[in-house]
Design a protein around this motif. Structure first.
Motif, PDB file in Angstrom:
ATOM      1  N   ILE A  28       0.863  -1.184   0.000  1.00  0.00           N
ATOM      2  CA  ILE A  28       0.000   0.000   0.000  1.00  0.00           C
ATOM      3  C   ILE A  28       0.893   1.225   0.000  1.00  0.00           C
ATOM      4  CG2 ILE A  28      -1.776   1.258   1.246  1.00  0.00           C
ATOM      5  CD1 ILE A  28      -2.558  -1.473   2.524  1.00  0.00           C
ATOM      6  N   VAL A  61      -7.926   1.690   0.968  1.00  0.00           N
ATOM      7  CA  VAL A  61      -8.023   0.328   0.458  1.00  0.00           C
ATOM      8  C   VAL A  61      -9.509   0.019   0.375  1.00  0.00           C
ATOM      9  CG1 VAL A  61      -7.517  -2.099   0.861  1.00  0.00           C
ATOM     10  CG2 VAL A  61      -5.850  -0.359   1.515  1.00  0.00           C
ATOM     11  N   LEU A  81      -9.672   1.890   5.386  1.00  0.00           N
ATOM     12  CA  LEU A  81     -10.032   0.591   4.823  1.00  0.00           C
ATOM     13  C   LEU A  81     -11.540   0.520   4.667  1.00  0.00           C
ATOM     14  CD1 LEU A  81      -7.803  -1.311   7.378  1.00  0.00           C
ATOM     15  CD2 LEU A  81      -7.130  -0.647   5.068  1.00  0.00           C
ATOM     16  N   CYS A  93     -10.548   3.281  -8.120  1.00  0.00           N
ATOM     17  CA  CYS A  93      -9.198   2.919  -7.696  1.00  0.00           C
ATOM     18  C   CYS A  93      -8.171   3.166  -8.796  1.00  0.00           C
ATOM     19  CB  CYS A  93      -9.158   1.458  -7.286  1.00  0.00           C
ATOM     20  SG  CYS A  93     -10.281   1.147  -5.933  1.00  0.00           S
TER      21      CYS A  93
END
Lengths: 246, 281
Positions: free
Chosen positions: A41, A192, A161, A205
């Protein structure tokens, strides 16, 4: 090590998580939610994790949020705070909206000073007005959802997240919150995002990981990863259709 | 590697001051956040208690009063074993006992009940039993102010009353230790949660809540005092009713054992910190 984004924040290598489902005192079934997942990440990116339902995506987020420890493999965090987008976490229905903002944001790891600094913004964003000092037991589900979303929107960790659904509340607020979230994801915020839906990942994304049966199959740019995933799903459903006929 | 970490801590946050500070958040800062959470949680639980029932906080007083009433009727009136000052004697025993029993009963399930929350956000697990204990402290203090205030009317204060607070602190440590330990173990052995309430009930009968130590044959007294609740209730009565100094050696033994138990419980919680969310069953 960089891929056009910022620095490496979190590195997961061969992560495996085994749940022991208890049958009785002496018997338990091991169940491998994750077998071998590796991913990186980077700061500022929006990483999409794509995979069918039940392949361990939520478990992966829990590992990244440090809620559970992996049984094998490693997660190296280079100093970023992580948290799942958990709306209404720790809400106490007998407490006022204002107290619930405090409770929820403290659980997300913010100090009281940081919360008080943003209190007014949160209250304004939630559109609750004078209701904010009422116990939330009297709120409608939509009002509670609005409050929960506002807390999470203003109190965000370095790496956010997100599990599937974005929009919350009644119709009007759902649009507002989904739009706000989309903007957040596309901004500098590191995200994420977990989803089984190829379109969501494509829209939001800029990098993706495909997970199948607890194994990370592919990591790279959104287009190639999502295409590979879709092909796999299509071939699977063809096989399933064939077995059904036979 | 060090260089990388350095770069991250000072560059990656895109100018947002708060975030950068939070990356380096120290152990102490996290402890303070947990403490604030416990504080606000207890406050809202206290308020909730008031809004749930019509008589709200009055129940906190009524419950010990009812218990005292029952013991007074049975042992004081029916069996005629009460004697002078039996009410004050009961007040001290019942309040101390109820504090212990209520808190332990509430704390036992405190971690297990919050499994859902634990799967959403990371929470240090000691937060849950500590919340239950702090809630119990406030409730007990409320009861004390009313009932011990009543005692003031019945008896003349003496210098030894001061030691009440010392015994109070020892009991607090004991309650905290037992609560935390039980809360830590119960998620692993859920059946234990079913054993605790009857066990508490049985312990009450051997804790001298409604009979004095003088009724116990001398050869058993030593064993009787192995139960810290029995010993502490005795000490409360000594300093409040008999103007005697407390048994400091005994109090320090209880405090030491409680401290060790608490350290053990915290060690256990820390060791299995990230195992609890997986125990959803």
């Amino acid at each position: 090590m960089t891929s056009g984004f910022g620095d490496l924040l979190i590195q997961a290598r061969s992560v495996a998580v085994v749940y022991n489902r208890c049958r009785s005192f002496f018997r338990s079934d091991p169940f491998e939610a994750l077998k071998d997942v590796s991913l990186d990440i980077y700061a500022g990116e929006s990483l999409g994790v794509i995979g069918r339902n039940g392949v361990g995506k939520t478990t992966l987020l829990r590992v990244l949020a440090k809620i559970i420890m992996p049984d094998r493999g490693s997660v190296t965090n280079y100093g970023a705070s992580t948290a799942m987008l958990s709306l209404q976490a720790g809400f106490d229905i007998h407490a006022s909206g204002r107290t619930n903002i405090l409770l929820s944001a403290l659980l997300l790891g913010f100090t009281e000073e940081e919360i008080r600094e943003r209190m007014d913004e949160i209250i304004e964003y939630s559109e609750l007005g004078d209701f904010i000092d009422q116990p939330i037991v009297g709120y409608s589900a939509g009002m509670r959802a609005r409050l929960g979303f506002s807390v999470c929107y203003y109190m965000q960790p370095d790496v956010l997240l997100i599990d599937e659904a974005l929009g919350v509340g009644d119709l009007e607020f759902r649009e507002k919150s989904a739009k706000a979230m989309h903007e957040k994801i596309k901004s500098d915020q590191t995200v994420v995002l977990v989803s089984h839906d190829a379109r969501t990942i494509r829209d939001l994304c800029n990098r993706a990981v495909w997970i199948e049966d607890g194994v990370s199959r592919m990591e790279g740019d959104v287009e190639s990863v999502v295409t590979a995933y879709q092909e796999h799903v299509r071939s699977r459903s063809r096989v399933e259709a064939a077995t059904l006929k036979a | 590697m060090l260089n990388l970490i350095f770069n991250l801590q000072f560059n990656h946050c895109g100018g947002e001051k708060n975030l950068r500070e939070r990356v380096q958040r120290s152990y102490r800062a996290r402890l303070r956040i947990s403490a604030r959470y416990i504080w606000y949680k207890v406050k809202s639980e206290l308020a909730a208690e008031a809004s749930r029932n019509y008589l709200s906080h009055l129940w906190w007083i009524l419950e010990p009063c009812l218990m005292i009433g029952v013991f007074w009727v049975i042992f004081g009136v029916v069996f005629e074993r009460g004697g002078e000052g039996f009410v004050s004697f009961l007040v001290l025993g019942v309040t101390a006992w109820l504090w212990f029993a209520h808190t332990v009963g509430k704390a036992t399930q405190s971690i297990r009940r919050e499994m859902g929350l634990m799967l959403q956000v990371y929470v240090p697990k000691y937060v849950f039993p500590f919340t239950a204990v702090l809630f119990g402290v406030f409730k007990h203090l409320f009861v004390l102010v009313v009932l011990v205030g009543l005692l003031l009317l019945l008896a003349e204060p003496t210098e030894t009353w001061f030691y009440y607070f010392l015994i109070f602190l020892v009991q607090l440590l004991f309650v905290l230790a037992v609560s935390t330990m039980l809360a830590a173990i119960v998620p692993f052995i859920p059946d234990l949660a079913l054993v605790v309430p009857p066990l508490l009930q049985m312990t009450m009968f051997v804790s001298g809540v409604f009979y004095p130590q003088s009724m116990i044959p001398v050869r058993y007294v030593e064993y009787f005092r192995y139960n810290p609740m029995a010993g502490l209730i005795m000490e409360y009565r000594k300093v409040m009713l008999e103007s005697q100094l407390p048994d400091f050696v005994y109090l320090s033994k209880v405090a030491l054992c409680s401290a060790l138990l608490l350290i053990g419980a915290l060690w256990f919680l820390n060791k299995f910190d990230r195992a609890y969310p997986r125990l959803t069953n």
